[in-house]
Design an enzyme around this catalytic site. Sequence first.
Site: not given
Length: 168
Positions: A51, A92, A135
């Site tokens: 991310q 998210c 994750e």
Amino acid sequence: MAILQILEFPDQRLRQVASPVTSFDEALEVLINNMLETMYEANGIGLAATQVNVHQRLLVVDVSEEKESPQVFVNPKFEVIEDELSEYDEGCLSVPGFYETVSRPKGIRVFAQDKQGNSFELEVEGILSTCIQHEIDHLDGKLFVDYLSPLKRSRIRSKLEKEQKASK
Ligand code: GNR
Ligand code: NI
């Protein structure tokens, strides 16, 4: 420490599959600290390196109320120990503003390394199990929107693309 920029869907860099961490050095420790600071600042309960555009198999989580129990998982893997599914309304940080119900295996055993490279195992269920699976998906280039219908996913995609154009 530093706040890192979080990539947003549909950025293709979120689709990259991360590589194993091989150096347990000062740079890894700095990255972990920056990821924790970024997660806390964004009010997230987890963050995967993908991310923040670092394509290494590393994630951080903190599901505690007081936000003082950071957990770090390097090169994580899991096996399902409770086949039963549990549903959570998932969000998210890479899909800001959208929450949808996702079903995932309820109980898992996680195998990982800590920041020094020591191996450990952990059995988890509940929100921690959901979060770790979410994750690890990031590390494999997957997002929770991939579990939704194509229609829902394309609606989310259009809305986020509009917002991203407007804020540039
Ligand atoms: O902050 C987050 N909350 C959350 C809620 C339900 C299921 C998963 C998550 S993870 C998310 C942070 C994030 O995007 N991690 O990748
Ligand atoms: Ni996420």
